[in-house]
Scaffold this active site. Sequence first.
Site, short mmCIF file in Angstrom:
data_model
loop_
_atom_site.label_atom_id
_atom_site.label_comp_id
_atom_site.label_asym_id
_atom_site.label_seq_id
_atom_site.Cartn_x
_atom_site.Cartn_y
_atom_site.Cartn_z
N GLU A 38 0.82 -1.21 0.00
CA GLU A 38 0.00 0.00 0.00
C GLU A 38 0.85 1.26 0.00
O GLU A 38 0.51 2.24 -0.67
CB GLU A 38 -0.95 0.00 1.20
CG GLU A 38 -2.07 -1.03 1.11
CD GLU A 38 -2.98 -0.82 -0.08
OE1 GLU A 38 -3.04 0.32 -0.60
OE2 GLU A 38 -3.64 -1.77 -0.51
N TYR A 121 -6.04 6.54 4.57
CA TYR A 121 -6.20 5.54 3.52
C TYR A 121 -5.45 4.26 3.84
O TYR A 121 -6.01 3.15 3.75
CB TYR A 121 -5.73 6.07 2.16
CG TYR A 121 -5.55 4.93 1.18
CD1 TYR A 121 -6.65 4.32 0.60
CD2 TYR A 121 -4.28 4.39 0.94
CE1 TYR A 121 -6.52 3.23 -0.23
CE2 TYR A 121 -4.14 3.29 0.11
CZ TYR A 121 -5.25 2.71 -0.46
OH TYR A 121 -5.12 1.62 -1.26
N ASP A 139 -8.95 5.19 -2.30
CA ASP A 139 -7.80 5.65 -3.06
C ASP A 139 -8.32 6.44 -4.27
O ASP A 139 -9.53 6.63 -4.45
CB ASP A 139 -6.89 4.49 -3.46
CG ASP A 139 -7.39 3.73 -4.69
OD1 ASP A 139 -8.61 3.79 -4.98
OD2 ASP A 139 -6.57 3.08 -5.35
N CYS A 192 -12.38 2.23 -15.47
CA CYS A 192 -12.82 3.62 -15.24
C CYS A 192 -11.60 4.51 -15.00
O CYS A 192 -11.45 5.15 -13.96
CB CYS A 192 -13.78 3.67 -14.05
SG CYS A 192 -14.69 5.23 -13.89
N CYS A 199 -15.95 2.82 -21.08
CA CYS A 199 -17.34 2.66 -20.64
C CYS A 199 -18.01 1.44 -21.26
O CYS A 199 -18.88 0.81 -20.64
CB CYS A 199 -18.13 3.93 -20.94
SG CYS A 199 -17.52 5.40 -20.06
N CYS A 202 -17.48 -1.49 -19.04
CA CYS A 202 -17.77 -1.29 -17.62
C CYS A 202 -19.02 -2.06 -17.20
O CYS A 202 -20.07 -1.95 -17.85
CB CYS A 202 -17.97 0.20 -17.33
SG CYS A 202 -18.30 0.53 -15.58
#
Length: 291
Positions: A38, A121, A139, A192, A199, A202
Amino acid sequence: MVEPNLLHTPILEWYEDNARDLPWRAPDATPWGVLVSEIMLQQTPVVRVLPVWLHWMERWPEPASLAAEPPGEAVRHWGRLGYPRRALRLHACAKAITDEHGGEVPSDHATLLSLPGIGEYTAAAVASFAYGGRHAVLDTNVRRVFARAVRAEEYPPTATSAAERRLAESLLPELGAPRWGVAVMELGALVCTARSPRCADCPISGACAWRLAGKPPHAGPARKGQTYEGTDRQCRGRLLAVLRAAHGAVPKEALDVVWDDAAQRERALDGLVTDGLAEVLDDGTYRLPHA
């Protein structure tokens, strides 16, 4: 407000078929491995992080092994990931985990937040992905998916807002929150995307508020790409590369030759020392930090 189930099922099913096989997501990934991933993944793509993460896990499989070495070794093995102060933060975090938590990465969100270099986060991500906690993990990718799918905005605000946190928490499923968090993150990373959203591929295009509104353009301040060539950041990187390559102190002359602009070079070198990424010795030589 989009009905959560219109998002949950298609995104989770999409993730089942499209998730990347990443070692920090494996069932045997340790909390330390998740924490390191992370920190490394902040502002850095997976393709650059993966080889460095694998090297770190081989060299420092637990916090105590990193804590036992000088912080300069963390900087050395950070390689070219960029933003090398993250390496120092990871080293400080490893020392705190070793000294104050028996070498075990804490599972509690609040305790994680108390560790050096761990923000909201990262604490949420580790508590969720490593320990199965129910936390909203926000995030850049997640924030962008929610901005488009729910708020009909092309991009989220520059800084995470309280409204975004409330929205993310309202969308958390009662069960399987960690998988939901990583699934949305993956959707933002692969489909995305910021510049060229796909799209047509998606799984929630039929429910996406931004697409249904005709994809209105971003109404906020112009988004500027980061420049690198000729910047202080590039200069610092050149100087730091010399220090990383040397197993010991180097003379000032070895640093002078890597950047022509003397004023910028001195400013960058002073910044490395101020940030704790380099040390200047009594004889005027420089090295990676030892303490």
